[in-house]
Design an enzyme around this catalytic site. Structure first.
Site, mmCIF file in Angstrom:
data_model
loop_
_atom_site.group_PDB
_atom_site.id
_atom_site.type_symbol
_atom_site.label_atom_id
_atom_site.label_comp_id
_atom_site.label_asym_id
_atom_site.label_seq_id
_atom_site.Cartn_x
_atom_site.Cartn_y
_atom_site.Cartn_z
ATOM 1 N N VAL A 154 0.863 -1.646 0.065
ATOM 2 C CA VAL A 154 0.206 0.073 -0.274
ATOM 3 C C VAL A 154 1.280 1.047 -0.024
ATOM 4 C CG1 VAL A 154 -1.560 0.842 1.573
ATOM 5 C CG2 VAL A 154 -1.883 -0.632 1.179
ATOM 6 N N LYS A 200 11.332 -1.154 7.755
ATOM 7 C CA LYS A 200 12.850 -1.749 8.249
ATOM 8 C C LYS A 200 13.218 -2.403 7.838
ATOM 9 C CE LYS A 200 9.047 -4.861 11.038
ATOM 10 N NZ LYS A 200 8.138 -5.935 10.369
ATOM 11 N N VAL A 225 -11.717 0.895 6.340
ATOM 12 C CA VAL A 225 -13.216 0.419 6.427
ATOM 13 C C VAL A 225 -13.300 -0.011 4.787
ATOM 14 C CG1 VAL A 225 -15.438 -0.217 6.788
ATOM 15 C CG2 VAL A 225 -13.706 0.551 8.615
ATOM 16 N N ILE A 281 -13.909 2.268 -1.463
ATOM 17 C CA ILE A 281 -15.230 2.592 -1.054
ATOM 18 C C ILE A 281 -15.463 4.155 0.013
ATOM 19 C CG2 ILE A 281 -17.478 1.887 -0.494
ATOM 20 C CD1 ILE A 281 -16.602 -0.597 -1.163
ATOM 21 N N LYS A 325 -14.134 -3.313 11.436
ATOM 22 C CA LYS A 325 -14.702 -2.377 10.926
ATOM 23 C C LYS A 325 -16.303 -1.938 11.576
ATOM 24 C CE LYS A 325 -12.029 -3.715 6.637
ATOM 25 N NZ LYS A 325 -11.810 -5.183 5.603
HETATM 26 N N1 HSE Z 1 -8.073 -8.410 4.313
HETATM 27 C C1 HSE Z 1 -8.976 -7.536 4.698
HETATM 28 C C2 HSE Z 1 -10.295 -8.120 3.915
HETATM 29 C C3 HSE Z 1 -8.264 -6.112 3.555
HETATM 30 O O1 HSE Z 1 -10.042 -8.736 2.683
HETATM 31 O O2 HSE Z 1 -11.063 -7.269 3.846
HETATM 32 C C4 HSE Z 1 -8.633 -4.734 3.253
HETATM 33 O O3 HSE Z 1 -9.373 -4.509 4.755
#
Ligand code: HSE
Length: 433
Positions: A19, A50, A135, A139, A208
């Site tokens: 990301v 790191k 979240v 979106i 979430k």
């Molecule tokens: N592991 C999360 C998912 C990634 O599958 O929705 C996004 O929060």
């Protein structure tokens, strides 16, 4: 290069995985557009990683493994936290707020567990803390709850908020995969948390939901207070049998306002195959929000992945830059009001449905398909019918592969010259992409 008056917002980026790398790329690609929208030059000043030696495709001169170079740098105005987890991330975010920096984070675990503390601390320091990407990735559900729906009382939220669970259930249903086979594919596709147990036990969805419900209901909702079931017990038999009965199994997060309290749960549910959420498949997410005045709203899109997540992170950065820069003083900043280059409909590309009303004649279909072929239009399906009770009345119905619209239009022009044409052909574009 500096735009305009050269006002700058310097970013310190904590963490540079998938990301983070995408965020750096997106910011650099959109730097001028961000200036137009905010009046600020937004730059990355340092990136905490790191392992400095690892190749990431970001400028090496920016990379450090010393967090102090970001947290103690008075020239850094905004910290973007993409480390994840709640240990180091919490420590660094607290330090950054204390040092007077704005925060943007994609970290749902951090916000779900410590949002209350972090938000009140940021408020005390008059700094922003934003977490749109935490979240459903790209979106804009958080901004919608916070701003667009600020006028309404939210009564109900139901969402597919974990892309991994949705992907696994879809794959089990569509390809008869076992749970383990589908999970392996989800991991390979990069949808899962570093510990996939967070996804499949429902914990990720619960975090979430805690964030969404806190914003929607204005009370502090703990992840631990949410009833949580995962999909780790799901059997192929359940998928098969419920499908035969007309259902799809979806893993959803639900928050419902009752007169006497709030119901919160994360669990698999059976949904009629015609339900709108039944048609949200694979890594896609969808959230239904119901407001007392607004009624049902549906938000849907990709809920996981570096590109949508980093776009959401950048949208938070832009929002903060707007408040700092000149953007806040103008309406619709970033809109230049110049005439754009519009693409003519004849130059667009689609596949088509074409119905040609004909009088039945030997060779009628052949003449039509020849004309289409000569114009470079390729047919993907052909169908012809005679209309009952009407002597010699027929239709030739064709589906085409994608082609430039001008080609099918010149074919239709030629078709107009055919002696056996009975009426005006109908042309309908298929789909909207
Ligand atoms: N592991 C999360 C998912 C990634 O599958 O929705 C996004 O929060």
């Amino acid at each position: 290069m500096q735009n305009g008056n050269g006002k700058i917002i310097n970013i310190g980026l904590l963490g540079c995985g998938n990301v983070g790398t995408e965020f750096v790329r997106l910011l650099s690609q959109n730097r001028d557009m961000i200036y137009d929208k905010t009046g600020m030059n937004v730059d990355i000043k340092k990136i905490l990683v790191k392992d400095k030696k690892k190749k990431r495709g970001v400028p090496e001169s920016l990379v450090t493994n010393n967090p102090d170079e970001i947290l103690d740098d008075k020239k850094i105005d905004l910290v973007v936290e993409l480390i994840g987890g709640t240990d180091k991330a919490k420590e660094y975010v607290l330090r950054a707020i204390d040092a007077g920096k704005h925060i943007v984070t994609a970290n749902k675990a951090l916000i779900a567990a410590h949002g209350k503390t972090l938000i009140s601390m940021a408020n005390n320091h008059k700094r922003r803390i934003s977490f749109e990407a935490s979240v459903c990735a790209g979106i804009p559900i958080i901004r919608s709850l916070r701003e667009s729906l600020a006028s309404d009382r939210i009564d109900f939220i139901c969402g597919i908020v974990n892309g991994t669970c949705n992907y696994i259930l879809t794959q089990m249903g569509s390809y008869n995969l076992t749970f383990q086979e589908a999970l392996k594919k989800a991991i390979e596709n990069g949808f899962c948390e570093p510990d996939p147990a967070l996804d499949i036990t429902g914990k990720d969805s619960a975090q979430k939901l805690a964030i969404l419900a806190t914003l929607a209901f204005g009370s502090s909702i703990e992840t631990s207070s949410i009833y949580t079931e995962g999909i780790d017990h799901m059997q192929q038999d359940d998928i098969r049998i419920t499908s035969r009965l007309g259902f799809k199994i979806k893993h959803v997060a639900i928050a419902k306002r009752h007169q006497n309290g709030i119901e919160l749960r994360v669990n698999p549910v059976l949904l009629d195959k015609k339900n709108i959420l039944s048609n949200v498949d694979n890594e896609f997410n969808a959230v239904i929000v119901s407001g007392a005045a607004t009624g049902d709203l549906i938000f849907t899109g990709k809920g996981a992945g570096p590109m949508p997540t980093s776009a959401a992170v950048l949208s938070d950065v832009i929002e903060i830059a707007k408040e700092t820069g000149e953007g806040k003083r103008s309406n619709f900043n970033g809109v230049k009001w110049s005439n754009p280059d519009l693409i003519k409909i004849d130059d667009t590309e689609n596949s088509f449905y074409l119905r040609i009303p004909i009088y039945d004649r030997p060779g009628a279909i052949g003449s039509i398909t020849t004309i289409l072929g000569e114009n470079g239009v390729s047919i993907s399906r052909a169908d012809a019918e005679l209309i009952p009770d009407k002597v010699n009345y027929g239709n030739v119905c064709l589906l085409t592969h994608r082609c430039v619209e001008s080609r099918i239009k010149s074919a239709i022009k030629e078709i107009f010259n055919l002696q056996f044409l009975r009426g005006i052909p109908t042309l309908i574009r298929i789909g909207y992409h």
